[in-house]
Scaffold this motif. Structure first.
Motif, PDB file in Angstrom:
ATOM      1  N   ASP A  78      -1.521   3.830   2.532  1.00 38.37           N
ATOM      2  CA  ASP A  78      -3.015   3.346   2.710  1.00 38.37           C
ATOM      3  C   ASP A  78      -3.986   3.848   1.717  1.00 38.37           C
ATOM      4  O   ASP A  78      -5.040   4.091   1.846  1.00 38.37           O
ATOM      5  N   PHE A 119      -5.756   4.725  -1.719  1.00 39.81           N
ATOM      6  CA  PHE A 119      -7.066   3.934  -2.641  1.00 39.81           C
ATOM      7  C   PHE A 119      -6.124   3.552  -3.746  1.00 39.81           C
ATOM      8  O   PHE A 119      -5.651   4.218  -4.563  1.00 39.81           O
ATOM      9  N   ASP A 120      -6.593   2.277  -4.384  1.00 40.07           N
ATOM     10  CA  ASP A 120      -6.049   1.686  -5.665  1.00 40.07           C
ATOM     11  C   ASP A 120      -4.828   1.443  -5.381  1.00 40.07           C
ATOM     12  O   ASP A 120      -4.130   1.151  -6.661  1.00 40.07           O
ATOM     13  N   SER A 162       0.634  -1.231  -0.133  1.00 45.43           N
ATOM     14  CA  SER A 162      -0.031  -0.125  -0.096  1.00 45.43           C
ATOM     15  C   SER A 162       0.746   1.271   0.086  1.00 45.43           C
ATOM     16  O   SER A 162       1.859   1.101   0.829  1.00 45.43           O
ATOM     17  N   GLU A 208      -3.266  -0.650  -2.837  1.00 38.51           N
ATOM     18  CA  GLU A 208      -3.301  -1.890  -2.098  1.00 38.51           C
ATOM     19  C   GLU A 208      -3.288  -3.077  -3.023  1.00 38.51           C
ATOM     20  O   GLU A 208      -4.310  -3.169  -3.984  1.00 38.51           O
TER      21      GLU A 208
END
Length: 247
Positions: free
Chosen positions: A167, A169-170, A164, A172
């Motif tokens: 952390d 979005f997209d 990640s 991970e």
């Protein structure tokens, strides 16, 4: 900082930041065309299934899976499974898929598709990953801290890769390898941890990666020298200047 358009072809490193890419044929094509694996394709769902000639192993690509595990490789006897989520870099998945025939006894094209002989410790040391030994597990952490391989001595899934970018979005993705498939785990790690860049269209990179200093992104079409030489020089300059701070 270089500005790229969405259709620009670029080289990206480290490759675990590059997302999945779109070239699924790199993983499936050799099994079909070089090793005669049978295949079925459902155009409506995008599901593709490949079966080994001996019937002991299969590969599923399922882009409609609700849990995000788009790739499943399974063997029947002995029973083992490897799973890869949507944004797992295709180059590392392809290295695993292309190793399957040799693991099943089909040595054709072995000179073109070598199996790694390195242990996890050796691959980590070669590529600057940190190794941390605990009582029940060993952790291998990428130099920037964004990617971690956890190798547990017990459990049904001894090898687990997680990634990640802050952390985000997209960015991970996860990969797991079950018992009795250590060669696949070592093969995947060797092709994930290498500093060799991967090729992507800029628009296919995760959005946060496009705008992060964590990734080194260099052009392919406008490089004044070989794109890979240009990327290697940029890598060297980056190391000399100091890596981006860990977050």
């Amino acid at each position: 900082m270089t500005t790229f358009a969405g259709e620009d072809l670029v080289l990206v490193s480290p490759r675990y930041l590059a997302g999945s890419g779109t070239r699924i044929a790199d993983a499936l094509g050799p099994l079909i065309h070089l090793f005669d694996w049978s295949h079925d394709h459902d155009p409506a769902s995008g599901h593709i299934r490949l079966d080994s000639p001996c019937g002991s192993a299969f590969l599923d690509f399922e882009p409609a899976r609700f849990d995000g595990s788009w790739w499943t490789i399974r063997h029947h006897d002995p029973s083992w499974t490897a799973r890869f989520s949507r944004q797992t870099p295709i180059e590392a998945i392809a290295a695993v898929a292309q190793a399957l025939p040799q693991l099943l006894g089909d040595a054709r094209h072995a000179d073109r598709i070598p199996l790694t002989t390195s242990t996890l410790d050796q691959t980590a040391a070669l590529n600057g990953w940190t190794t941390t030994h605990a009582e029940a597990a060993t952790l291998y952490t990428s130099p920037d801290g964004h990617c971690v391989l956890t190798h547990e001595t017990d459990g049904e899934r001894p090898w687990r890769f997680t990634h990640s970018l802050y952390d985000g979005f997209d960015t991970e993705w996860t990969a797991t390898v079950s018992r009795d498939a250590d060669q696949l785990a070592r093969q995947f790690f060797a092709h994930l941890a290498t500093p060799e860049p991967v090729e992507r269209y800029f628009k296919d990179l995760p959005y946060l990666v496009q705008h992060s200093s964590a990734a080194l992104i260099t052009p392919v079409n406008t490089a004044s020298v070989s794109p890979h030489v240009h990327h290697a020089a940029a890598q060297a300059a980056r190391v000399h200047a100091g890596r981006p701070p860990r977050r």
